[in-house]
Design an enzyme around this catalytic site. Structure first.
Site, PDB file in Angstrom:
ATOM      1  N   HIS A 180       0.830  -1.205   0.000  1.00  0.00           N
ATOM      2  CA  HIS A 180       0.000   0.000   0.000  1.00  0.00           C
ATOM      3  C   HIS A 180       0.870   1.262   0.000  1.00  0.00           C
ATOM      4  CE1 HIS A 180      -2.828   2.838   2.232  1.00  0.00           C
ATOM      5  NE2 HIS A 180      -3.512   2.491   1.165  1.00  0.00           N
ATOM      6  N   ARG A 181       0.822   2.004  -1.102  1.00  0.00           N
ATOM      7  CA  ARG A 181       1.672   3.197  -1.306  1.00  0.00           C
ATOM      8  C   ARG A 181       3.150   2.799  -1.230  1.00  0.00           C
ATOM      9  NH1 ARG A 181      -1.719   7.330   2.739  1.00  0.00           N
ATOM     10  NH2 ARG A 181      -3.749   6.374   2.358  1.00  0.00           N
TER      11      ARG A 181
ATOM     12  N   GLU B 113       1.158  -0.513  -4.913  1.00  0.00           N
ATOM     13  CA  GLU B 113      -0.046   0.292  -5.091  1.00  0.00           C
ATOM     14  C   GLU B 113       0.331   1.730  -5.390  1.00  0.00           C
ATOM     15  OE1 GLU B 113      -3.963   2.298  -3.402  1.00  0.00           O
ATOM     16  OE2 GLU B 113      -2.066   2.342  -2.325  1.00  0.00           O
TER      17      GLU B 113
ATOM     18  N   ASP C 230      -1.333   5.601  -6.029  1.00  0.00           N
ATOM     19  CA  ASP C 230      -2.458   6.545  -6.090  1.00  0.00           C
ATOM     20  C   ASP C 230      -2.051   7.647  -7.062  1.00  0.00           C
ATOM     21  OD1 ASP C 230      -4.112   5.450  -3.952  1.00  0.00           O
ATOM     22  OD2 ASP C 230      -2.631   6.239  -2.545  1.00  0.00           O
TER      23      ASP C 230
ATOM     24  N   HIS D 175      -1.030  10.407  -2.710  1.00  0.00           N
ATOM     25  CA  HIS D 175      -2.340  10.042  -2.175  1.00  0.00           C
ATOM     26  C   HIS D 175      -3.282  11.230  -2.075  1.00  0.00           C
ATOM     27  CE1 HIS D 175      -5.342   9.421   0.991  1.00  0.00           C
ATOM     28  NE2 HIS D 175      -5.431   8.213   0.475  1.00  0.00           N
TER      29      HIS D 175
ATOM     30  N   GLU E 149      -4.677   3.411  -8.559  1.00  0.00           N
ATOM     31  CA  GLU E 149      -5.952   4.061  -8.204  1.00  0.00           C
ATOM     32  C   GLU E 149      -6.103   5.411  -8.884  1.00  0.00           C
ATOM     33  OE1 GLU E 149      -6.785   4.492  -3.984  1.00  0.00           O
ATOM     34  OE2 GLU E 149      -8.569   5.691  -4.425  1.00  0.00           O
TER      35      GLU E 149
ATOM     36  N   GLN F 197      -8.039   0.490  -9.825  1.00  0.00           N
ATOM     37  CA  GLN F 197      -9.003   0.581  -8.726  1.00  0.00           C
ATOM     38  C   GLN F 197      -9.466   2.025  -8.603  1.00  0.00           C
ATOM     39  OE1 GLN F 197      -7.060   0.734  -4.886  1.00  0.00           O
ATOM     40  NE2 GLN F 197      -5.080   1.164  -5.809  1.00  0.00           N
TER      41      GLN F 197
HETATM   42  O1  G3P Z   1      -6.718   1.771  -2.592  1.00  0.00           O
HETATM   43  C1  G3P Z   1      -7.008   1.053  -1.439  1.00  0.00           C
HETATM   44  C2  G3P Z   1      -6.846   2.010  -0.346  1.00  0.00           C
HETATM   45  O2  G3P Z   1      -5.600   2.600  -0.568  1.00  0.00           O
HETATM   46  C3  G3P Z   1      -7.914   3.044  -0.405  1.00  0.00           C
HETATM   47  O3  G3P Z   1      -7.685   4.012   0.510  1.00  0.00           O
HETATM   48  O4  G3P Z   1      -7.213   6.343   0.975  1.00  0.00           O
HETATM   49  O5  G3P Z   1      -5.396   4.663   1.171  1.00  0.00           O
HETATM   50  O6  G3P Z   1      -6.226   5.343  -1.062  1.00  0.00           O
HETATM   51  P1  G3P Z   1      -6.573   5.129   0.373  1.00  0.00           P
HETATM   52 CA    CA Z   2      -5.206   3.836  -2.619  1.00  0.00          CA
END
Ligand code: G3P
Ligand code: CA
Length: 268
Positions: free
Chosen positions: A18-19, A45, A47, A60, A127, A163
């Site tokens: 995540h990130r 991941e 964003d 993000h 994302e 996503q």
């Molecule tokens: O993309 C999954 C999760 O990352 C969604 O929340 O705010 O961390 O982008 P956020």
């Molecule tokens: Ca995300």
């Protein structure tokens, strides 16, 4: 039209950094993505936000304030301006236990730079953030992925997953290229419920859902799975939560600590 093999098989449990490995390094920097790869994440991941002059960058927030030494909206700054900023020092101050002098002065990466850097050596879980603020973001994303041979008839199934919280953004991508696997993100404030109708609607364009993990239960996970959808909850950082979700039948999850999930998966 999406091939549900390999990474997209419902039998897999995907480890999504995540990130990047953002528990250990400043989110959305090359070192954070490198670390996720080293920690055996199946995906990094990303964003996406878009600059004033139309470049997709990995960040993000819609604003620069939290993760750089800049201020204000991304959309009101050019890439050249954003490239002046320090995207690493904030992390050293916020997380002294993981601070590293090399994080100081790290730059905000563009999508292009990340794809150039990693090529086909990682998988990307991307994302579209605030797509209503950034008209044309989906076209630009697909054009960039295509240029890097990461989507298209010859691409590995699951090399890229897109996503979004925005159904409109996902439907747009689906319209542009129905071969790209999509995941509908969901946010629940109360214990999560989802109807058969909602799941059937999501199934028309997406291969899975991504809910916040802390409001779902076994029945929710099983209902999603019965509809033939994958389920990748976010953001799961504790091993006990990882184990519980795996027991309920999730097909992957987002974590800031891909090493922990790797250990949990290895111990099974
Ligand atoms: O993309 C999954 C999760 O990352 C969604 O929340 O705010 O961390 O982008 P956020
Ligand atoms: Ca995300």
């Amino acid at each position: 039209q999406v091939k549900r093999t390999g990474l997209l098989s419902p039998d897999r449990i995907l480890n999504v950094g995540h990130r990047g490995a953002s528990g250990y390094a400043p989110e959305h920097t090359i070192p954070a993505y490198e670390l996720a790869k080293d920690m055996k994440a199946d995906y990094i991941e990303l964003d996406l936000q878009m600059t004033k002059d139309g470049h997709l960058i990995c960040m993000h927030d819609e604003t620069l304030d939290r993760t750089t030494n800049g201020t204000g909206y991304v959309k009101e700054h050019t890439l050249a301006e954003i490239k002046q900023l320090d995207a690493g020092s904030w992390f050293n101050e916020a997380y002294p236990q993981y601070a590293n002098p090399e994080y100081k002065g790290l730059k905000v990466p563009t999508l292009e730079e990340v794809l150039d850097h990693f090529g086909h050596s990682v998988n990307y879980y991307i994302e579209t953030k605030s797509p209503e603020t950034y008209p044309g973001m989906e076209e630009k994303l697909l054009e960039t992925l295509k240029r890097h041979h990461l989507i298209g008839p010859n691409a590995k199934p699951g090399q890229v997953i897109i996503q979004s919280f925005s159904p409109d953004s996902l439907k747009k991508v689906h319209h542009l290229d129905p071969g790209i696997p999509l995941v509908q993100l969901l946010w629940y404030e109360q214990p999560a419920q989802i109807t058969d109708r909602e799941l059937s609607e999501i199934h028309t364009y997406a291969i899975g859902v991504g809910p916040n993990f802390n409001k779902i239960d076994r029945a929710y996970v099983q209902k999603v799975r019965q509809h033939g959808l994958l389920i990748h909850p976010y953001t799961v950082n504790e091993k006990a939560d990882m184990k519980r979700l795996i027991d309920w039948g999730v097909t992957g999850m987002f974590t800031n600590f891909p090493d922990r999930l790797h250990e949990v998966l290895k111990e099974r």
